[in-house]
Design an enzyme around this catalytic site. Structure first.
Site, PDB file in Angstrom:
ATOM      1  N   PRO A  17      15.974  -3.853   3.756  1.00  0.00           N
ATOM      2  CA  PRO A  17      17.124  -4.623   3.272  1.00  0.00           C
ATOM      3  C   PRO A  17      17.386  -4.376   1.786  1.00  0.00           C
ATOM      4  CG  PRO A  17      15.637  -6.018   4.538  1.00  0.00           C
ATOM      5  CD  PRO A  17      14.933  -4.717   4.326  1.00  0.00           C
ATOM      6  N   GLU A  18      18.650  -4.162   1.443  1.00  0.00           N
ATOM      7  CA  GLU A  18      19.050  -3.933   0.055  1.00  0.00           C
ATOM      8  C   GLU A  18      19.912  -5.123  -0.388  1.00  0.00           C
ATOM      9  OE1 GLU A  18      20.697   0.025  -0.291  1.00  0.00           O
ATOM     10  OE2 GLU A  18      19.343   0.793   1.234  1.00  0.00           O
TER      11      GLU A  18
ATOM     12  N   HIS B 283       4.448 -11.958  15.419  1.00  0.00           N
ATOM     13  CA  HIS B 283       4.886 -11.366  14.160  1.00  0.00           C
ATOM     14  C   HIS B 283       5.336 -12.403  13.134  1.00  0.00           C
ATOM     15  CE1 HIS B 283       4.361  -7.484  15.862  1.00  0.00           C
ATOM     16  NE2 HIS B 283       5.224  -7.713  16.827  1.00  0.00           N
TER      17      HIS B 283
ATOM     18  N   ARG C  31       5.854  -5.139  10.098  1.00  0.00           N
ATOM     19  CA  ARG C  31       5.025  -4.197   9.336  1.00  0.00           C
ATOM     20  C   ARG C  31       4.136  -4.877   8.298  1.00  0.00           C
ATOM     21  NH1 ARG C  31       7.417   1.123   8.987  1.00  0.00           N
ATOM     22  NH2 ARG C  31       5.592   1.596   7.730  1.00  0.00           N
TER      23      ARG C  31
END
Ligand SMILES: [Zn+2]
Length: 362
Positions: free
Chosen positions: A2-3, A94, A113
């Site tokens: 994400p930016e 998760h 991750r």
């Protein structure tokens, strides 16, 4: 990853969901997700009883302002996601941190991750700056300006470019140069501006600088409007974005350039994939020296396997007339839009299925 536009979307969604709520506790199974405290328990003790006063963003971090002069920062990194759900909603393996809210809901941080980080920090009573500890220094001291701020003028951009010697792609990714830009929007802005990613900042002429400034801000603003690009694992609390349909070069290796029809190329620069059109984004001879030629020689033809490549027959578009290339590009864009819509529908179904069978899903 994400930016700026994706994180901005997450922050805006969260603002509508949690401002006014009080955090009553926290639980988690991954202590390393907590950047500010050694254990989840220590974090939980510190965060409990604080009310959410505001939610904003700085660079690629969500910043939640809390009562008692504190702030929570959330860095989504590669695969982080935030959800606000009733506490009884089943989770999955998760979800690594959950903040309980006084109204019976939870703010959940899901991260496949596990690179994402949450931190609880003091704020400077005078300036409101987020500090890296009690009496510490500004957490964002080394972070560059926000590109969509009014204060980020063309003049300010030019001043920051002065004296910079890097190539444009790594420069745009440098969070100390400008905040929030990552791989997707750096590639897209450079393509729009017709500037080669290996071009040296020092070689830009004034019109080049103006174009890059304008295009970078335009693409970031458009992406915020469209709730970001839902690529890989990105989603926001209120749902996906649609900017991925508007991306012209990012992850489109081998597809025809929408401007000239020649295949989009991919090089690896500082371990990051970089996508560009070598026809529209020319590299001046001076910038070709000192290493660029070697990087470019390493450009391999895209793999011949894979749907995108065979369907669009990108190499075949070499040598097309301008009209033919434009038609090919229009067809490719229509196909992308169709495919993106199909993917979104499939994802929505999968999401519904996952919610229905939550707890067992991966
Ligand atoms: Zn092109």
């Amino acid at each position: 990853m994400p930016e700026l536009p994706e994180v901005e979307t997450v922050a805006r969604d969260l603002r509508g969901l949690i401002v006014g709520a009080t955090i009553t506790g926290a639980a988690g199974d991954w202590p390393r997700a907590i950047a500010s405290h050694p254990t989840v328990e220590a974090f939980a003790t510190d965060v409990a009883g604080r009310r959410v006063e505001a939610v904003g963003r700085r660079a690629k971090l969500v910043v939640v302002e809390l009562s008692g002069g504190a702030a929570l920062t959330i860095h989504l990194k590669m695969t982080g996601q935030l959800f606000v759900v009733p506490a009884a909603t089943p989770g999955d393996r998760h979800v690594h941190v959950a903040l309980a809210l006084d109204d019976g809901r939870e703010l959940r941080f899901r991260d496949i991750r596990k690179f994402g980080r949450i931190g609880l920090w003091p704020r400077d009573p005078a300036t409101g700056a987020v500090l890296d500890g009690e009496g510490g220094t500004d957490l964002f001291a080394a972070t560059g300006p926000e590109p969509l701020d009014d204060a980020f003028t063309l003049r300010a951009f030019r001043a920051r470019l002065r004296g910079r010697r890097q190539r444009l792609k790594p420069l745009l990714l440098d969070q100390g140069f400008v905040a929030g830009v990552g791989n997707i929007y750096a590639d897209e802005a450079l393509w729009r501006s017709r500037l080669h990613p290996l071009r040296r900042a020092a070689s830009l002429r004034r019109p080049d600088e103006a174009r890059l400034y304008r295009d970078l801000r335009a693409i970031l603003a458009e992406a915020v409007e469209r709730r970001g690009s839902s690529i890989d694992d990105y989603t926001a609390p209120d749902g996906d974005g649609s900017m991925q349909e508007r991306l012209e070069v990012y992850q489109r290796t081998g597809e025809p350039c929408p401007r000239c029809g020649r295949p989009i190329r991919r090089i690896v620069l500082g371990a990051r994939a970089t996508h560009f059109c070598s026809w529209c984004q020319r590299l001046p001879a001076a910038d070709r020296a000192s290493g660029a030629a070697a990087i470019l020689r390493a450009v391999r033809a895209p793999a011949t396997k894979g749907r995108r490549w065979t369907e669009l027959a990108a190499e075949g578009s070499l040598g097309l007339t301008r009209d033919e290339a434009e038609r090919a590009a229009a067809r490719a864009r229509a196909e992308r839009t169709r495919r993106a819509a199909a993917t979104r529908r499939a994802d929505a179904r999968a999401g519904a299925d996952a919610r229905a069978g939550a707890g067992e899903s991966d």
